[in-house]
Structures are given as C-alpha cells and as structure tokens.
Design a protein around this motif. Structure first.
Motif, PDB file in Angstrom:
ATOM      1  N   ARG A 233      -0.199   0.094   4.019  1.00  0.00           N
ATOM      2  CA  ARG A 233       1.254  -0.107   3.917  1.00  0.00           C
ATOM      3  C   ARG A 233       1.889   1.194   3.457  1.00  0.00           C
ATOM      4  NH1 ARG A 233       2.408  -3.126  -0.136  1.00  0.00           N
ATOM      5  NH2 ARG A 233       4.392  -4.000   0.555  1.00  0.00           N
ATOM      6  N   ILE A 234       3.051   1.491   4.016  1.00  0.00           N
ATOM      7  CA  ILE A 234       3.713   2.752   3.681  1.00  0.00           C
ATOM      8  C   ILE A 234       4.103   2.787   2.200  1.00  0.00           C
ATOM      9  CG2 ILE A 234       5.745   4.199   4.135  1.00  0.00           C
ATOM     10  CD1 ILE A 234       5.516   3.488   7.062  1.00  0.00           C
ATOM     11  N   ALA A 235       4.489   1.644   1.631  1.00  0.00           N
ATOM     12  CA  ALA A 235       4.867   1.626   0.207  1.00  0.00           C
ATOM     13  C   ALA A 235       3.680   2.051  -0.655  1.00  0.00           C
ATOM     14  CB  ALA A 235       5.358   0.236  -0.182  1.00  0.00           C
ATOM     15  N   MET A 236       2.488   1.563  -0.303  1.00  0.00           N
ATOM     16  CA  MET A 236       1.277   1.958  -1.025  1.00  0.00           C
ATOM     17  C   MET A 236       1.014   3.455  -0.818  1.00  0.00           C
ATOM     18  SD  MET A 236      -2.044   2.902  -0.145  1.00  0.00           S
ATOM     19  CE  MET A 236      -2.513   2.122   1.409  1.00  0.00           C
ATOM     20  N   ALA A 237       1.173   3.909   0.417  1.00  0.00           N
ATOM     21  CA  ALA A 237       0.901   5.312   0.723  1.00  0.00           C
ATOM     22  C   ALA A 237       1.891   6.230   0.006  1.00  0.00           C
ATOM     23  CB  ALA A 237       0.967   5.537   2.231  1.00  0.00           C
ATOM     24  N   LEU A 238       3.145   5.779  -0.156  1.00  0.00           N
ATOM     25  CA  LEU A 238       4.131   6.589  -0.883  1.00  0.00           C
ATOM     26  C   LEU A 238       3.660   6.826  -2.314  1.00  0.00           C
ATOM     27  CD1 LEU A 238       6.812   8.037  -1.310  1.00  0.00           C
ATOM     28  CD2 LEU A 238       7.898   5.802  -1.676  1.00  0.00           C
ATOM     29  N   ALA A 239       3.176   5.762  -2.956  1.00  0.00           N
ATOM     30  CA  ALA A 239       2.673   5.928  -4.329  1.00  0.00           C
ATOM     31  C   ALA A 239       1.530   6.938  -4.340  1.00  0.00           C
ATOM     32  CB  ALA A 239       2.211   4.579  -4.870  1.00  0.00           C
ATOM     33  N   SER A 240       0.657   6.864  -3.338  1.00  0.00           N
ATOM     34  CA  SER A 240      -0.482   7.791  -3.257  1.00  0.00           C
ATOM     35  C   SER A 240       0.003   9.236  -3.078  1.00  0.00           C
ATOM     36  CB  SER A 240      -1.385   7.372  -2.101  1.00  0.00           C
ATOM     37  OG  SER A 240      -2.354   8.362  -1.869  1.00  0.00           O
ATOM     38  N   LEU A 264       8.538  12.383   3.430  1.00  0.00           N
ATOM     39  CA  LEU A 264       8.423  11.675   4.710  1.00  0.00           C
ATOM     40  C   LEU A 264       8.162  10.182   4.480  1.00  0.00           C
ATOM     41  CD1 LEU A 264       7.937  11.468   7.785  1.00  0.00           C
ATOM     42  CD2 LEU A 264       5.610  12.282   7.363  1.00  0.00           C
ATOM     43  N   PHE A 265       7.214   9.889   3.612  1.00  0.00           N
ATOM     44  CA  PHE A 265       6.897   8.482   3.327  1.00  0.00           C
ATOM     45  C   PHE A 265       8.086   7.790   2.655  1.00  0.00           C
ATOM     46  CE2 PHE A 265       2.442   7.681   4.386  1.00  0.00           C
ATOM     47  CZ  PHE A 265       2.026   8.955   4.712  1.00  0.00           C
ATOM     48  N   ARG A 266       8.786   8.526   1.751  1.00  0.00           N
ATOM     49  CA  ARG A 266       9.949   7.952   1.053  1.00  0.00           C
ATOM     50  C   ARG A 266      11.044   7.612   2.068  1.00  0.00           C
ATOM     51  NH1 ARG A 266      10.773  12.012  -2.285  1.00  0.00           N
ATOM     52  NH2 ARG A 266       8.916  11.405  -3.458  1.00  0.00           N
ATOM     53  N   ARG A 267      11.233   8.492   3.033  1.00  0.00           N
ATOM     54  CA  ARG A 267      12.238   8.262   4.076  1.00  0.00           C
ATOM     55  C   ARG A 267      11.932   6.962   4.828  1.00  0.00           C
ATOM     56  NH1 ARG A 267      13.406  11.153   9.128  1.00  0.00           N
ATOM     57  NH2 ARG A 267      11.675  12.589   8.874  1.00  0.00           N
ATOM     58  N   ALA A 268      10.647   6.747   5.101  1.00  0.00           N
ATOM     59  CA  ALA A 268      10.260   5.528   5.827  1.00  0.00           C
ATOM     60  C   ALA A 268      10.506   4.288   4.971  1.00  0.00           C
ATOM     61  CB  ALA A 268       8.799   5.616   6.245  1.00  0.00           C
ATOM     62  N   GLY A 274       8.662  -0.121   4.341  1.00  0.00           N
ATOM     63  CA  GLY A 274       7.634  -0.079   3.298  1.00  0.00           C
ATOM     64  C   GLY A 274       6.447  -0.993   3.554  1.00  0.00           C
ATOM     65  N   ALA A 275       6.681  -2.111   4.234  1.00  0.00           N
ATOM     66  CA  ALA A 275       5.593  -3.070   4.462  1.00  0.00           C
ATOM     67  C   ALA A 275       4.822  -2.774   5.750  1.00  0.00           C
ATOM     68  CB  ALA A 275       6.151  -4.496   4.509  1.00  0.00           C
ATOM     69  N   ASP A 276       5.260  -1.758   6.501  1.00  0.00           N
ATOM     70  CA  ASP A 276       4.590  -1.417   7.762  1.00  0.00           C
ATOM     71  C   ASP A 276       3.402  -0.477   7.530  1.00  0.00           C
ATOM     72  OD1 ASP A 276       6.528  -2.853   9.015  1.00  0.00           O
ATOM     73  OD2 ASP A 276       7.552  -1.127   9.916  1.00  0.00           O
ATOM     74  N   ARG A 280       4.043   3.660  11.664  1.00  0.00           N
ATOM     75  CA  ARG A 280       5.508   3.641  11.808  1.00  0.00           C
ATOM     76  C   ARG A 280       6.086   5.055  11.672  1.00  0.00           C
ATOM     77  NH1 ARG A 280       9.051   0.322  14.010  1.00  0.00           N
ATOM     78  NH2 ARG A 280       8.264  -1.514  12.903  1.00  0.00           N
ATOM     79  N   LEU A 281       5.365   5.927  10.963  1.00  0.00           N
ATOM     80  CA  LEU A 281       5.848   7.299  10.767  1.00  0.00           C
ATOM     81  C   LEU A 281       6.019   8.022  12.103  1.00  0.00           C
ATOM     82  CD1 LEU A 281       3.721   8.379   7.689  1.00  0.00           C
ATOM     83  CD2 LEU A 281       6.118   7.689   7.703  1.00  0.00           C
ATOM     84  N   VAL A 282       5.256   7.615  13.111  1.00  0.00           N
ATOM     85  CA  VAL A 282       5.404   8.254  14.422  1.00  0.00           C
ATOM     86  C   VAL A 282       6.852   8.087  14.890  1.00  0.00           C
ATOM     87  CG1 VAL A 282       4.643   8.271  16.823  1.00  0.00           C
ATOM     88  CG2 VAL A 282       2.986   7.836  14.988  1.00  0.00           C
ATOM     89  N   GLU A 283       7.409   6.896  14.666  1.00  0.00           N
ATOM     90  CA  GLU A 283       8.806   6.662  15.069  1.00  0.00           C
ATOM     91  C   GLU A 283       9.773   7.366  14.135  1.00  0.00           C
ATOM     92  OE1 GLU A 283       9.299   2.461  15.730  1.00  0.00           O
ATOM     93  OE2 GLU A 283       7.830   2.511  17.368  1.00  0.00           O
ATOM     94  N   VAL A 284       9.481   7.343  12.838  1.00  0.00           N
ATOM     95  CA  VAL A 284      10.346   8.035  11.870  1.00  0.00           C
ATOM     96  C   VAL A 284      10.421   9.529  12.213  1.00  0.00           C
ATOM     97  CG1 VAL A 284      10.576   8.664   9.426  1.00  0.00           C
ATOM     98  CG2 VAL A 284       9.891   6.330  10.057  1.00  0.00           C
ATOM     99  N   LEU A 285       9.295  10.083  12.626  1.00  0.00           N
ATOM    100  CA  LEU A 285       9.215  11.522  12.905  1.00  0.00           C
ATOM    101  C   LEU A 285       9.865  11.913  14.232  1.00  0.00           C
ATOM    102  CD1 LEU A 285       5.618  12.185  11.593  1.00  0.00           C
ATOM    103  CD2 LEU A 285       7.683  13.333  10.778  1.00  0.00           C
ATOM    104  N   ARG A 286      10.233  10.927  15.045  1.00  0.00           N
ATOM    105  CA  ARG A 286      10.844  11.271  16.340  1.00  0.00           C
ATOM    106  C   ARG A 286      12.231  11.852  16.175  1.00  0.00           C
ATOM    107  NH1 ARG A 286       8.356   6.517  19.476  1.00  0.00           N
ATOM    108  NH2 ARG A 286       6.467   7.581  20.155  1.00  0.00           N
ATOM    109  N   GLU A 287      12.860  11.599  14.998  1.00  0.00           N
ATOM    110  CA  GLU A 287      14.218  12.094  14.783  1.00  0.00           C
ATOM    111  C   GLU A 287      14.228  13.067  13.611  1.00  0.00           C
ATOM    112  OE1 GLU A 287      16.682   8.683  14.186  1.00  0.00           O
ATOM    113  OE2 GLU A 287      16.021   7.811  16.090  1.00  0.00           O
ATOM    114  N   PRO A 288      15.130  14.072  13.662  1.00  0.00           N
ATOM    115  CA  PRO A 288      15.212  15.003  12.531  1.00  0.00           C
ATOM    116  C   PRO A 288      15.606  14.253  11.259  1.00  0.00           C
ATOM    117  CG  PRO A 288      16.644  15.694  14.359  1.00  0.00           C
ATOM    118  CD  PRO A 288      16.103  14.359  14.710  1.00  0.00           C
ATOM    119  N   ALA A 289      15.102  14.710  10.126  1.00  0.00           N
ATOM    120  CA  ALA A 289      15.502  14.125   8.840  1.00  0.00           C
ATOM    121  C   ALA A 289      16.978  14.422   8.629  1.00  0.00           C
ATOM    122  CB  ALA A 289      14.667  14.730   7.722  1.00  0.00           C
ATOM    123  N   ALA A 290      17.673  13.477   7.994  1.00  0.00           N
ATOM    124  CA  ALA A 290      19.125  13.664   7.780  1.00  0.00           C
ATOM    125  C   ALA A 290      19.360  14.904   6.906  1.00  0.00           C
ATOM    126  CB  ALA A 290      19.707  12.431   7.104  1.00  0.00           C
TER     127      ALA A 290
END
Ligand code: NDP
Length: 290
Positions: A233-240, A264-268, A274-276, A280-290
């Motif tokens: 889960r991304i929420a777990m990975a963010l903590a890591s 990057l993980f925080r953005r997701a 967070g539960a994905d 899912r980061l592949v899709e998050v990374l398709r667009e420039p960060a704000a």
C-alpha cells in the motif's frame, strides 16, 4: 564471407573500442575524429586515418557514428559534401532523444543515406563481446544486410522500423539505470558515515539492486491497470520512504534524493491513492508535479 570495409567516426572511449573490435574481426577500418591524435593507437593496429570527413564517408558503405550527441553528428557530417553521404548506411550509435533520432533519420534520407539508430547497452569494455546487446531500429532490410558487420561489436537486436524506437528504449534503460545507481551511491554515502565500506555493503547491494521479482510481479498488473493494494500500500510505503529520509539525515548526508522519493509517495497519498499498490505511481508519474 570476408569482412567488408567499415568507417568509424568519433573516437571517444566507445568509438575506439568499436574500431578495435572491427580490426580484431579483420575488417578494413577507416577512422576519423575531430581530435586526430585519438586515432594513433588504432592506426598502429592497422586502421587508416581519413584526411577528411568526405574521405571517411567514401571509404565504406557502413559508417558507424559514435559521437557525444546528435549536435556533434551535424557538426561533423553537415560540413561534408552531401554527395559523400549518398548510398551510405549511417549506423548511429550516438545517444540522444527519440525526437532527435527521428529527425536525423529524415536528414540522412534527404541526402540519400539510410540511418540505423542504435542504443548500446554496455560500456566500452563490453564491445567485441557477442553476449552484449545493442538495440537497433530503422529499415529492416538495411539491418539484415549489415547484421554480420554489426555483430562484430555486440549482439544486434532489431526492435522495429521506427528510427526513434532504439533511442527511446536506450533512454528508458537510462531512466532506470541512473535512478537505481543513484540509490546505490546514496546507500554507500550513508554506509560510509557509519564506518561501513562498499565491500561491506556488497552482498546487500547485489540483492537490493536485483529487482527482477518486482518487475515480474508488477508487469501483468500494470498492463491490466490493476492497482489493488492487496500486497503493498502506498500509505505504508510513504512511511517507509520517510524512515529512509530520517536515516539519511541522521547520518548527516544529503537528503535530496530520498526527499524526492518520499515527495512522490506523499503526492500519491494526497491524491487519495494511499490504499492502492505502488503501481499507481505509474499513473501519478505521467503528469508533472504541480
Ligand atoms: P565521448 O563523449 O567521449 O565521445 C565523444 C566523441 O564525440 C569524440 O570523438 C569527440 O571528438 C566527438 N565530438 C563531440 N562533440 C563534437 C563536435 N562538436 N564535433 C566533432 N566531434 C565531436 O563519448 P563515448 O565515446 O563515451 O560515447 C559515444 C556515444 O556512445 C555517446 O553518445 C554515449 O552516450 C554512447 N554510449 C556510451 C557508453 C559509455 O559507457 N561510454 C555506453 C553506451 C552508450 P574529440 O575526440 O575531438 O573530442
């Protein structure tokens, strides 16, 4: 068949290794380099140093280009009599963007030459080894006609007709290579702050950098758009990733790289993922960060 003549233009570490591999296979090799003295050792081994770019181009049908980037190619070939390009096969092993590779293929075609774009996946020490790989794209018939010659350098893998494809695959390789290798440099810096050497870290590094099982596991899920958080889960990975930032900071080391990963993980997570799974980061990374 007896090996045909080849020309190598560009004698950096790569071009010198390539010219050497052709000489080893018995090809007649003509070389040209902006700084002519880089040809000395090759001339000592039997290569012929061309006195001009035109002379280099007309010495062989197969012209291997190993230059810093495509600007260097235009600087070298753009000054030559265009007639010298007619009928040549430009084996362009210069790395640059896919767009520039496509433009260069059109530039060559306008002058009656064919380009094979190549992405060499090994350092100069891997040249001359059939187990090494170069990815090629461009006209299949041209590749087939010269395959045996190209195989003096490395294994030759033709991936398609689009001249940009080999450049794209090369750059995708580099996206992964530089990012993963930077993680290795980062780990060594933190290890060093704790008195551990590269040799101490070697067994762990070899395993950590072998991401094969992750690639195999995620491949079908990414292609199916399956981002279910049943395994990670991304929420777990963010903590890591935040633990990584704190560990790096605690060693007094530069945190720019792990901060970027944690961001990057925080953005997701902030986008509601967070539960994905991290896929899912592949899709998050398709667009420039704000
Ligand atoms: P270098 O950058 O060391 O080679 C540079 C060559 O380009 C030299 O012959 C240099 O000439 C020439 N050059 C650069 N700018 C110009 C210019 N404006 N006009 C004329 N000549 C120019 O690169 P490498 O030999 O290491 O690599 C060659 C290509 O292979 C690069 O595109 C690289 O990305 C790619 N590659 C390299 C790998 C490696 O491990 N080295 C691995 C995989 C791919 P001069 O000698 O006069 O400076």
């Amino acid at each position: 068949p007896t090996p045909g003549p080849v020309t190598v233009i560009g004698l950096g570490p790569m071009g010198r290794a390539m010219a050497g591999a052709f000489l080893d296979r018995g090809h007649a090799v003509t070389v040209w380099n902006r700084t002519a003295s880089r040809a000395d050792a090759l001339v000592g081994r039997g290569a012929r140093l061309a006195g001009s770019v035109e002379e280099a181009l007309t010495a062989a049908e197969v012209i291997v280009l190993s230059l810093t980037d495509y600007d260097a190619m235009y600087a070298v070939l753009g000054g030559a009599d265009p007639a010298a390009l007619r009928g040549r096969v430009l084996v362009n092993l210069t790395s640059d963007t896919p767009d520039r590779a496509r433009e260069a293929a059109a530039w060559a075609a306008e002058r009656g030459a064919a380009q094979l774009t190549g992405g060499v996946l090994v350092p100069p020490s891997g040249i001359g080894n059939a187990a090494s790989t170069t990815l090629y794209s461009g006209p299949r018939d041209v590749f087939d006609a010269h395959r045996a010659t190209l195989e003096a350098l490395t294994g030759a893998d033709h991936r398609g007709e689009d001249p940009a494809l080999a450049a794209l695959l090369y750059q995708l390789n580099m996206v992964m290579f530089w990012t993963a290798l930077s993680g290795y440099w980062q780990a060594l810096a933190v290890a060093g702050a704790h008195g551990l050497t590269a040799a101490d870290l070697r067994p762990l590094a070899v395993d950590a950098l072998d991401l094969r099982q992750f690639v195999e596991f995620y491949t079908p899920r990414v292609d199916a758009g399956d981002h279910r958080g049943d395994v990670d889960r991304i929420a777990m990975a963010l903590a890591s990733t935040e633990h990584v930032v704190h560990t790096v900071a605690g060693a007094g080391a530069d945190t720019a790289l792990p901060e970027a990963v944690a961001a990057l993980f925080r953005r997701a997570v902030e986008a509601g993922h967070g539960a994905d799974s991290a896929t899912r980061l592949v899709e998050v990374l398709r667009e420039p960060a704000a």
